[in-house]
Write an enzyme that holds these catalytic residues in place. Structure first.
Site, PDB file in Angstrom:
ATOM      1  N   LYS A 153       0.864  -1.182   0.000  1.00  0.00           N
ATOM      2  CA  LYS A 153       0.000   0.000   0.000  1.00  0.00           C
ATOM      3  C   LYS A 153       0.901   1.233   0.000  1.00  0.00           C
ATOM      4  O   LYS A 153       1.606   1.502   0.966  1.00  0.00           O
ATOM      5  CB  LYS A 153      -0.925   0.006   1.218  1.00  0.00           C
ATOM      6  N   ARG A 190      -3.914   8.808  -5.467  1.00  0.00           N
ATOM      7  CA  ARG A 190      -4.456   7.964  -6.527  1.00  0.00           C
ATOM      8  C   ARG A 190      -4.436   8.695  -7.860  1.00  0.00           C
ATOM      9  O   ARG A 190      -4.774   9.880  -7.927  1.00  0.00           O
ATOM     10  CB  ARG A 190      -5.908   7.620  -6.155  1.00  0.00           C
ATOM     11  N   ARG A 246      -8.107  11.171  -7.982  1.00  0.00           N
ATOM     12  CA  ARG A 246      -9.181  10.305  -7.495  1.00  0.00           C
ATOM     13  C   ARG A 246     -10.554  10.928  -7.730  1.00  0.00           C
ATOM     14  O   ARG A 246     -11.532  10.223  -7.905  1.00  0.00           O
ATOM     15  CB  ARG A 246      -8.938  10.053  -6.013  1.00  0.00           C
ATOM     16  N   GLU A 273      -0.935   4.815  -8.149  1.00  0.00           N
ATOM     17  CA  GLU A 273      -0.654   5.778  -7.085  1.00  0.00           C
ATOM     18  C   GLU A 273       0.578   6.576  -7.495  1.00  0.00           C
ATOM     19  O   GLU A 273       1.517   6.021  -8.051  1.00  0.00           O
ATOM     20  CB  GLU A 273      -0.361   4.961  -5.807  1.00  0.00           C
ATOM     21  N   LYS A 308      -8.031  -2.793   3.004  1.00  0.00           N
ATOM     22  CA  LYS A 308      -6.810  -2.264   3.599  1.00  0.00           C
ATOM     23  C   LYS A 308      -6.784  -2.749   5.026  1.00  0.00           C
ATOM     24  O   LYS A 308      -7.835  -2.948   5.627  1.00  0.00           O
ATOM     25  CB  LYS A 308      -6.801  -0.750   3.516  1.00  0.00           C
TER      26      LYS A 308
HETATM   27  P1  ATP Z   1     -10.598   6.090   1.642  1.00  0.00           P
HETATM   28  O1  ATP Z   1     -10.335   5.417   0.329  1.00  0.00           O
HETATM   29  O2  ATP Z   1     -11.046   5.104   2.694  1.00  0.00           O
HETATM   30  O3  ATP Z   1     -11.434   7.297   1.559  1.00  0.00           O
HETATM   31  P2  ATP Z   1      -7.927   6.935   1.575  1.00  0.00           P
HETATM   32  O4  ATP Z   1      -8.094   7.698   0.326  1.00  0.00           O
HETATM   33  O5  ATP Z   1      -7.110   7.519   2.657  1.00  0.00           O
HETATM   34  O6  ATP Z   1      -9.287   6.591   2.244  1.00  0.00           O
HETATM   35  P3  ATP Z   1      -7.466   4.224   1.903  1.00  0.00           P
HETATM   36  O7  ATP Z   1      -8.874   3.740   1.940  1.00  0.00           O
HETATM   37  O8  ATP Z   1      -6.714   4.303   3.168  1.00  0.00           O
HETATM   38  O9  ATP Z   1      -7.372   5.590   1.136  1.00  0.00           O
HETATM   39  O10 ATP Z   1      -6.752   3.256   0.915  1.00  0.00           O
HETATM   40  C1  ATP Z   1      -7.145   3.146  -0.396  1.00  0.00           C
HETATM   41  C2  ATP Z   1      -6.198   3.980  -1.186  1.00  0.00           C
HETATM   42  O11 ATP Z   1      -4.885   3.444  -1.075  1.00  0.00           O
HETATM   43  C3  ATP Z   1      -6.450   3.966  -2.673  1.00  0.00           C
HETATM   44  O12 ATP Z   1      -7.425   4.908  -3.036  1.00  0.00           O
HETATM   45  C4  ATP Z   1      -5.091   4.303  -3.243  1.00  0.00           C
HETATM   46  O13 ATP Z   1      -4.961   5.696  -3.357  1.00  0.00           O
HETATM   47  C5  ATP Z   1      -4.119   3.823  -2.184  1.00  0.00           C
HETATM   48  N1  ATP Z   1      -3.298   2.669  -2.593  1.00  0.00           N
HETATM   49  C6  ATP Z   1      -1.975   2.534  -2.363  1.00  0.00           C
HETATM   50  N2  ATP Z   1      -1.505   1.381  -2.808  1.00  0.00           N
HETATM   51  C7  ATP Z   1      -2.550   0.724  -3.358  1.00  0.00           C
HETATM   52  C8  ATP Z   1      -2.694  -0.544  -3.986  1.00  0.00           C
HETATM   53  N3  ATP Z   1      -1.666  -1.383  -4.150  1.00  0.00           N
HETATM   54  N4  ATP Z   1      -3.935  -0.875  -4.428  1.00  0.00           N
HETATM   55  C9  ATP Z   1      -4.985  -0.049  -4.277  1.00  0.00           C
HETATM   56  N5  ATP Z   1      -4.908   1.162  -3.672  1.00  0.00           N
HETATM   57  C10 ATP Z   1      -3.707   1.548  -3.222  1.00  0.00           C
END
Ligand code: ATP
Length: 597
Positions: free
Chosen positions: A262, A267, A299, A328, A455
């Site tokens: 991760k 994004r 995003r 990302e 996650k």
């Molecule tokens: P949320 O999506 O819950 O609103 P957030 O934007 O902080 O919160 P997380 O949910 O914590 O993101 O995690 C998802 C995000 O992680 C994805 O939108 C992407 O930006 C990021 N990410 C990083 N590595 C990866 C991966 N290998 N696959 C998918 N997403 C990833």
């Protein structure tokens, strides 16, 4: 369809409390909009009910601020009304639609009563189509004098509006429609109005990301038309999102889990066509700007291409076929370590001096999904297939191993929790956020926060453990202590508070090791803190007298023969030093037992 009809219907929808009835209202509205030669009107109305003027995939806006709107309303309301009056009424009533509806623009007295209303839609023609044309003209006004031009056009629209027309026009212009029509409502209403299955509408929405186009196609070509809709390079779709979950849960549900790092970045969706992309709205003039080869979207589907030239260069250098990739963008320090997410955001927001920003913080992309390649949509393919395709897209020569492919996020497939733990530890060690767990068979669901992507759950409980050992690092980290051995107190939960009491090593039981989630800076600090407590050294291995307490997160407590407590922390993470605690305040084996129950 007259704009007045749209306004009447919007008022009826707003007054309707029942969801099903709202769908029925919207369906009838769409059917009526489709009457006669109404394809274009259907398209507009399907967007307007949601308060959108442009397709959902574009971040394009009218580019008018509230003050321009207040000024236009004030002018249309008469000579003795000023923008300040409009603002005062807004303060009283709290909503611009109500304010606009409270003035008499002459609409009640019938069209033409005032003569010479200004521009296009201010004249005789007050259809939805004419209003939309004016709004598009307004959006397109640029350069010197454009704000005045926008106010003039808005004035032309408000002039002679009836009160309901003014209410919904004002809300539309300021993107505050709010009549209770969500995306699901429009989806169901399109199905109902044009007698097409909702699943087909849903799929078409996912690939096109435009309620207007989907409504028009449903009306013109029915189910067949919807099923023929595809992704378009240059037109962003919504990103698939993740839920929280645990490794244990993922393995229970899928047997084999897809595991990825991760990345702590932002994004992006990359659209690239080596011979150029041209995406057009139904009226080609509306979105004629997307003709570049590479587009990068955030995003929220904002076009961030200009802020991220590195990504464009990467695409130009490396991609040989039309593709849509999901990934990302991460920022990297001079030593190659990833920088925190805030640094990436700075780059995203940068509009000017991009070259300078690039010198300060360099970014690079890491892609984890391939949604389209060479004319083929891959959303319905399983993750494993999409990832294989991604590898092929990014691979520079056929001999390259996945780990050598630049810009590729690796995907492991495993049913072994220990391997997942190793991947997690390495990811944290390398400065990433941890891991993502993905169902290898899952399709790509745009906009969904489903259970196919997970996650790691944040730690609910933490434990206070005594640090009883450590290892000297290697290479760059040779002068730092790392891989800390964690112990808890033997016995029960009673704290031994007697003055001068000290926990003896023999009263401590090991429970695991934490090596992860610690930056170099922090390691240096911890080394300084622990070095005075070194009791003995054997090669790289160091015994420490009990002195320092770490707060540690974990996913699970397992019984294990590896550690003397009989338990092992699964996925332990360093949370912080509890400098306020002594070893005799640390947690106990008894607490581990209770937490496991
Ligand atoms: P949320 O999506 O819950 O609103 P957030 O934007 O902080 O919160 P997380 O949910 O914590 O993101 O995690 C998802 C995000 O992680 C994805 O939108 C992407 O930006 C990021 N990410 C990083 N590595 C990866 C991966 N290998 N696959 C998918 N997403 C990833």
């Amino acid at each position: 369809m007259e704009f007045a009809t749209f306004a009447d219907r919007a008022a009826a929808i707003e007054a309707e409390p029942a969801d099903l009835e709202i769908v029925a209202h919207v369906a009838t509205l769409l059917e009526d909009a489709a009457d006669g030669d109404g394809s274009r009107t259907v398209e507009i109305v399907a967007r307007y009910v949601q308060g959108r003027i442009f397709p959902a995939w574009t971040s394009r806006t009218l580019d008018v601020g509230p003050s321009a709107c207040y000024e236009a309303i004030a002018r249309a309301a008469g000579t003795n009304v000023s923008p300040d009056d409009v603002e005062e009424r807004l303060a009283e009533r709290g909503e611009i639609g109500d304010v606009a509806a409270s003035y008499d623009f002459g609409g009640q007295r019938g069209l033409g009563a005032f003569g010479g209303g200004g521009d296009a839609a201010g004249g005789e023609d007050r259809t939805v189509l004419a209003v939309d044309e004016t709004l598009r003209e307004l959006a397109a006004a640029e350069g010197a004098g454009s704000q005045d031009r926008k106010v003039d056009l808005l004035f032309g629209l408000f002039n002679r509006c009836s009160s309901d027309e003014a209410r919904y026009l004002a809300r539309l212009v300021l993107a505050e429609m709010r009549i209770g029509v969500g995306e699901g409502t429009v989806r169901d209403a399109i199905g109902e109005a044009f007698d097409v299955p909702v699943e087909d509408v849903e799929r078409a929405l996912q690939v096109s990301n435009d309620y207007g186009e989907v409504a028009r196609v449903a009306r013109e070509d029915g189910r067949e038309g919807l099923d023929a809709m595809t992704l378009a390079v240059g037109r962003p779709i919504q990103a698939m999102l993740a839920q929280t979950g645990t490794v244990t849960g993922a393995l229970e549900d899928w047997d084999v889990a897809g595991v990825e790092r991760k990345y702590d970045g932002a994004r992006v969706q990359l659209h690239h066509d080596p011979i150029g992309v041209a995406v057009e709205d139904a009226d080609a003039t509306a979105v004629g700007e997307s003709t570049a080869e590479t587009r990068v979207f955030s995003r929220n589907m904002e076009d961030v291409t200009d802020a991220l030239p590195e990504i464009v260069e990467f695409a130009d250098d490396r991609l040989e076929e039309p593709v849509i990739l999901d990934g990302e963008v991460v920022a990297i320090a001079d030593d190659g370590e990833p920088l925190p997410f805030q640094e990436v955001l700075k780059r995203f927001r940068r509009k000017h001096d991009v070259a300078k920003a690039r010198e300060d913080v360099a970014v690079r992309p890491v892609f984890f999904d391939c949604l389209h390649a060479d004319g083929e949509d891959l959303l319905e393919e399983p993750l494993a297939t999409r990832h294989d395709r991604l590898e092929r897209v990014l691979r520079e020569d056929p001999e390259q191993e996945p780990a050598q492919i630049e810009g590729l996020s690796l995907l492991w497939r495993t049913d072994d929790p220990d391997e997942i733990e190793r991947i997690d530890a390495e990811a944290l060690e390398a400065g990433h956020e941890g891991i993502m767990l993905k169902a290898p068979d899952s399709t790509y669901s745009p906009g969904r926060r489903g259970k196919h992507w997970r996650k790691r759950k944040p730690d609910v409980e933490t434990l206070d453990c005594v640090v009883t050992g450590a290892e000297w690092g290697e290479g760059r980290r040779a002068t730092f202590l790392g891989t800390f051995e964690l112990s808890v107190r033997a016995g029960d939960s009673e704290k031994r508070r007697s003055a001068g009491s000290a926990v003896e090593p023999q009263n401590l039981e090991t429970v695991g090791k934490v090596a992860t989630g610690i930056t170099d800076e922090k390691l240096a600090e911890l080394t300084e803190l622990l070095e005075p407590h070194v009791a003995s050294e054997d090669g790289k291995r160091v015994e420490l007298e009990p002195a320092v307490v770490f707060e540690v997160g974990y996913e699970e407590i397992q019984s294990s023969p590896t550690y003397s407590s009989g338990y092992a922390l699964r996925f332990p993470r360093f949370v912080g030093v509890r400098s306020d605690k002594d070893p005799d305040d640390a947690d106990t084996v008894a607490r581990l037992e209770r937490l496991r129950e």
